[in-house]
Write a protein that holds these residues in place. Structure first.
Motif, short mmCIF file in Angstrom:
data_model
loop_
_atom_site.label_atom_id
_atom_site.label_comp_id
_atom_site.label_asym_id
_atom_site.label_seq_id
_atom_site.Cartn_x
_atom_site.Cartn_y
_atom_site.Cartn_z
N UNK A 37 0.80 -1.35 -0.09
CA UNK A 37 0.05 0.34 0.35
C UNK A 37 1.04 1.12 -0.09
N UNK A 38 0.75 2.67 -0.31
CA UNK A 38 0.95 3.75 -0.50
C UNK A 38 0.87 4.31 0.49
N UNK A 39 1.24 5.35 0.98
CA UNK A 39 1.24 5.69 1.83
C UNK A 39 -0.33 6.78 2.32
N UNK A 40 -0.90 6.92 1.42
CA UNK A 40 -2.18 7.40 1.27
C UNK A 40 -2.75 6.13 1.26
N UNK A 41 -2.45 5.16 1.08
CA UNK A 41 -3.42 4.43 1.15
C UNK A 41 -3.51 3.78 2.92
N UNK A 42 -2.70 4.11 3.08
CA UNK A 42 -1.98 3.96 4.58
C UNK A 42 -3.05 4.59 5.80
N UNK A 43 -2.45 5.72 5.20
CA UNK A 43 -3.30 7.15 6.27
C UNK A 43 -4.59 7.30 5.99
N UNK A 44 -4.86 7.16 4.99
CA UNK A 44 -6.11 7.07 4.80
C UNK A 44 -7.56 5.02 5.57
N UNK A 45 -6.30 4.39 5.13
CA UNK A 45 -6.66 2.61 5.86
C UNK A 45 -6.83 2.96 7.66
N UNK A 46 -6.00 3.78 7.96
CA UNK A 46 -5.75 4.70 9.52
C UNK A 46 -7.32 5.32 9.80
N UNK A 47 -7.72 6.20 8.84
CA UNK A 47 -8.92 7.07 9.41
C UNK A 47 -10.08 6.23 9.45
N UNK A 48 -10.06 5.09 8.40
CA UNK A 48 -11.32 4.18 8.26
C UNK A 48 -10.94 3.63 9.59
N UNK A 49 -9.75 3.04 9.95
CA UNK A 49 -9.46 1.77 11.64
C UNK A 49 -10.35 2.61 12.18
N UNK A 50 -10.00 4.05 12.22
CA UNK A 50 -10.22 4.72 13.73
C UNK A 50 -11.84 5.26 13.85
N UNK A 51 -12.38 5.32 12.52
CA UNK A 51 -13.58 5.72 12.43
C UNK A 51 -14.67 4.67 13.09
N UNK A 52 -13.70 3.45 12.41
CA UNK A 52 -14.79 2.23 13.44
C UNK A 52 -14.72 1.45 14.46
N UNK A 53 -13.50 1.77 14.84
CA UNK A 53 -12.89 1.72 16.41
C UNK A 53 -14.05 2.89 17.09
N UNK A 54 -14.66 4.15 16.79
CA UNK A 54 -15.17 4.63 17.60
C UNK A 54 -16.67 4.03 17.36
N UNK A 55 -17.47 3.97 16.20
CA UNK A 55 -18.27 3.37 16.01
C UNK A 55 -18.72 1.94 16.74
N UNK A 56 -17.78 1.31 16.87
CA UNK A 56 -18.25 -0.07 17.01
C UNK A 56 -18.17 0.08 19.04
N UNK A 57 -17.24 1.29 19.64
CA UNK A 57 -17.00 1.51 20.72
C UNK A 57 -18.68 2.04 21.28
N UNK A 58 -19.08 3.08 20.40
CA UNK A 58 -20.32 3.71 20.50
C UNK A 58 -21.61 2.25 20.41
N UNK A 59 -21.47 1.99 19.73
CA UNK A 59 -22.98 1.04 19.55
C UNK A 59 -22.77 -0.66 20.46
N UNK A 60 -21.32 -0.84 20.97
CA UNK A 60 -21.06 -1.65 22.27
C UNK A 60 -21.98 -1.20 23.44
#
Length: 272
Positions: A149-172
């Protein structure tokens, strides 16, 4: 003497013919070798050659014999919209294309249980991920993930992962706690557990009518999603990724104090 001269002459003619035949062999427009490539998988790509009407990707010995399909991508990993004809012979994957020079990446499907993605073929260091099916996981990737993955793709993946963690914590947080049926025969314990290396969200369901002291069923809450938080019941979907995306549904009533779920046929009430 004449026979000797004739033999020399014939030999010279044959040599000239062979030399011209070798010299006339089609040469690639571009060729990429990967001498500095650090291999991660059990097989590798040795070279890629570009011609007017095709590319030839040479794999290491006995590493590819067949494939069901091949998809081509450009340097930005955008799919090239054309029908791909290909052949495989002696570990050489030949892809026929009128726009061969645009091909920089591939997806090669071996069968329904295995495929691999390749990028940067038109450079001095390609990257490859191999995907294999595991019954308790699904399609699992291995290979040089960091290089793929490119650095930009890895940055975007990290952003999505952080958003998913937030969404999961709120739902849990909506279902976390102890829940019991009116008669105490059914119980949900929803909270966080930990192993030596990580913490995870967990759901234990007890059915005391079965005279068991251990959970009747345990579910890891790997991914959570709130379907609708504005109407009752509020629906929370819990997915356990390690078990082929097993889905458990929870329905919340009475201001999040009562719960129903697909683990039990009885409504339970929040204790803590």
């Amino acid at each position: 003497m004449k026979n000797k001269l004739f033999t020399i002459f014939i030999g010279a003619v044959i040599s000239a013919v062979l030399f011209n035949a070798c010299d006339n062999k089609e040469k690639p427009l571009k060729k990429y070798d990967y001498p500095g490539k650090k291999e991660v998988l059990s097989f590798c790509i040795e070279k890629t050659e570009y011609y007017d009407d095709r590319i030839e990707v040479t794999f290491s010995e006995n590493s590819i014999e067949m494939a069901e399909s091949v998809i081509c991508y450009d340097e930005n990993f955008n799919q090239i919209t054309e029908t791909v004809d290909f052949t495989i012979k002696d570990d050489v994957l030949t892809i026929y294309s009128k726009t061969s020079e645009k091909i920089s990446a591939l997806r090669v499907d071996i069968d329904s249980d295995e495929y691999f993605n390749i990028r940067y073929l038109d450079s001095d260091s390609y990257a490859m991920l191999q995907y294999n099916w595991a019954d308790d996981y699904g399609m699992k990737a291995s290979g040089d993930i960091d290089s793929f993955y490119t650095e930009e793709e890895k940055r975007r993946q990290a952003e999505i992962a952080a958003q998913n963690i937030k969404k999961n914590n709120e739902a849990f947080a909506l279902i976390e706690g102890i829940w019991e049926s009116r008669d105490g025969s059914k119980r949900l314990e929803i909270g966080k557990k930990s192993t030596e290396d990580k913490e995870y969200k967990n759901i234990d369901f007890y059915d005391y009518q079965k005279d068991e002291i251990y959970p009747t069923e345990s579910v890891r809450a790997d991914s959570l999603n709130v379907i609708d938080s504005d109407t009752e019941p509020v629906v929370v979907e819990v997915i356990e990724i390690d078990h082929l995306d097993h889905l458990t549904e929870f329905r919340l009533y009475s201001n999040m104090t009562e719960i129903e779920c697909s683990l039990s046929d009885e409504r339970m009430y929040k204790k803590s």
